[in-house]
Design a protein around this motif. Sequence first.
Motif, short mmCIF file in Angstrom:
data_model
loop_
_atom_site.label_atom_id
_atom_site.label_comp_id
_atom_site.label_asym_id
_atom_site.label_seq_id
_atom_site.Cartn_x
_atom_site.Cartn_y
_atom_site.Cartn_z
N HIS A 192 0.86 -1.18 0.00
CA HIS A 192 0.00 0.00 0.00
C HIS A 192 0.90 1.24 0.00
O HIS A 192 1.77 1.39 0.87
CB HIS A 192 -0.90 0.01 1.24
N VAL A 193 0.69 2.14 -0.98
CA VAL A 193 1.52 3.33 -1.12
C VAL A 193 0.61 4.56 -1.22
O VAL A 193 -0.35 4.57 -2.01
CB VAL A 193 2.43 3.26 -2.37
N GLU A 194 0.91 5.58 -0.43
CA GLU A 194 0.19 6.85 -0.50
C GLU A 194 1.20 7.98 -0.73
O GLU A 194 2.23 8.05 -0.06
CB GLU A 194 -0.57 7.13 0.80
N SER A 195 0.88 8.86 -1.67
CA SER A 195 1.74 10.02 -1.94
C SER A 195 0.89 11.29 -1.93
O SER A 195 -0.27 11.28 -2.35
CB SER A 195 2.46 9.87 -3.28
N MET A 196 1.48 12.36 -1.46
CA MET A 196 0.80 13.65 -1.39
C MET A 196 1.75 14.75 -1.83
O MET A 196 2.94 14.74 -1.48
CB MET A 196 0.30 13.91 0.03
N TYR A 224 -3.02 20.84 -5.02
CA TYR A 224 -2.91 19.66 -4.18
C TYR A 224 -3.17 18.41 -5.02
O TYR A 224 -4.09 18.39 -5.85
CB TYR A 224 -3.92 19.74 -3.03
N ARG A 225 -2.36 17.38 -4.81
CA ARG A 225 -2.57 16.10 -5.49
C ARG A 225 -2.23 14.97 -4.54
O ARG A 225 -1.21 15.01 -3.85
CB ARG A 225 -1.72 15.99 -6.75
N SER A 226 -3.08 13.97 -4.52
CA SER A 226 -2.81 12.77 -3.72
C SER A 226 -3.07 11.53 -4.57
O SER A 226 -3.95 11.54 -5.45
CB SER A 226 -3.69 12.74 -2.47
N GLN A 227 -2.33 10.50 -4.30
CA GLN A 227 -2.47 9.26 -5.06
C GLN A 227 -2.29 8.07 -4.12
O GLN A 227 -1.38 8.06 -3.29
CB GLN A 227 -1.44 9.19 -6.19
N ILE A 228 -3.19 7.09 -4.26
CA ILE A 228 -3.14 5.88 -3.44
C ILE A 228 -3.02 4.68 -4.36
O ILE A 228 -3.78 4.54 -5.33
CB ILE A 228 -4.41 5.75 -2.57
N GLY A 280 -2.56 0.37 -4.44
CA GLY A 280 -2.60 -0.89 -3.71
C GLY A 280 -2.42 -2.06 -4.66
O GLY A 280 -2.96 -2.06 -5.76
N MET A 281 -1.64 -3.04 -4.23
CA MET A 281 -1.42 -4.20 -5.08
C MET A 281 -1.09 -5.42 -4.22
O MET A 281 -0.67 -5.30 -3.07
CB MET A 281 -0.28 -3.94 -6.08
N TYR A 294 -2.90 -3.92 -10.02
CA TYR A 294 -2.93 -2.97 -8.92
C TYR A 294 -4.06 -1.97 -9.14
O TYR A 294 -4.57 -1.81 -10.26
CB TYR A 294 -1.59 -2.24 -8.79
N THR A 295 -4.44 -1.29 -8.09
CA THR A 295 -5.48 -0.27 -8.16
C THR A 295 -4.90 1.07 -7.71
O THR A 295 -4.06 1.13 -6.81
CB THR A 295 -6.66 -0.62 -7.24
N THR A 296 -5.34 2.13 -8.35
CA THR A 296 -4.87 3.47 -7.99
C THR A 296 -6.06 4.42 -7.87
O THR A 296 -7.06 4.28 -8.58
CB THR A 296 -3.90 4.04 -9.05
N THR A 297 -5.92 5.36 -6.98
CA THR A 297 -6.92 6.42 -6.79
C THR A 297 -6.18 7.75 -6.74
O THR A 297 -5.26 7.93 -5.94
CB THR A 297 -7.71 6.22 -5.50
N THR A 298 -6.58 8.67 -7.61
CA THR A 298 -5.92 9.97 -7.69
C THR A 298 -6.94 11.08 -7.49
O THR A 298 -8.05 11.02 -8.02
CB THR A 298 -5.23 10.16 -9.05
N SER A 299 -6.55 12.09 -6.72
CA SER A 299 -7.42 13.25 -6.52
C SER A 299 -6.60 14.52 -6.64
O SER A 299 -5.45 14.59 -6.18
CB SER A 299 -8.10 13.19 -5.15
N ASP A 300 -7.19 15.54 -7.27
CA ASP A 300 -6.55 16.84 -7.45
C ASP A 300 -7.47 17.93 -6.92
O ASP A 300 -8.70 17.82 -7.00
CB ASP A 300 -6.24 17.10 -8.92
N ASP A 301 -6.86 19.00 -6.44
CA ASP A 301 -7.66 20.10 -5.92
C ASP A 301 -6.86 21.39 -6.02
O ASP A 301 -5.67 21.43 -5.71
CB ASP A 301 -8.05 19.84 -4.46
N ASP A 302 -7.52 22.45 -6.50
CA ASP A 302 -6.93 23.78 -6.56
C ASP A 302 -7.76 24.72 -5.69
O ASP A 302 -9.00 24.63 -5.67
CB ASP A 302 -6.91 24.32 -8.00
#
Length: 246
Positions: free
Chosen positions: A117-121, A161-165, A167-168, A176-184
């Motif tokens: 499990h990897v989370e990046s911000m 702002y950007r975050s990415q999750i 999982g594999m 693997y699965t990824t979830t990405t979210s962006d916000d200004d």
Amino acid sequence: MSLLDVLFKKTNYLCSNKIAVLMKKFLLIVLLILTTVNLFAQVEKGRITFSADGNFTKTTSQNGVTSNQTVAQVKEMTLGTSIGFFLTDRFVAGVGLDYLWNKESRLATTSMQKFLHVESMWLQTKAFAPYIYLGYYYPVANRLYFNSNLNLSYGKAKSKYRSQILGMVYDSDDGYTTTTSDDDSNPDLFSVEILPELTYFVSSKIGLFLGLGGIGYSIVDWESDKSGWLVNFNPTYWEFGLKLNL
């Protein structure tokens, strides 16, 4: 030895003592003049003062072990310039402009048996903050002053702002699965600060100063009332600058 000789020697002794005392007083007066000359020439009424300052910091932290680890890095930069006018000796009023830049990144990794499990911000903020200020200079020694400024500033910030999750599962056909979210966002920046400084004038026109942190109250969002106090005298965030008096 005659009485006349004794009186003559006594007179010479007293005269030499008086001369020595007068010389000591004269030297003390000269020393006092040398240490106080131009004491207020740098901050006298009617002078215009320009200043420029800045600071850059980079901090990296790492916590955890190989299977459960968090790494964070923060970079911050501030640049500022101002112009002021001495209303009286030692009392100045003026306007200025600050540029603020901040970049923060975090990476968290968790590994458990066959699961990863990897989370990046990632967050970046930029802002221009114009301000008005009042300042007072207190003399510490010849050409050395302790001065403090009261700043009122308001500006608009731009944040991304950007975050990415991710999982594999190892040895799995599911990939693997990824979830990405962006916000200004464009939050407001309003602050009231008291900023102490040490200023040393190399000459009557050129000075070097060190910003020692300060105490401030800021409002980030008027609608949600996000506000708070900040007290920071950490030397890591001290600012170095240059003053030019005309």
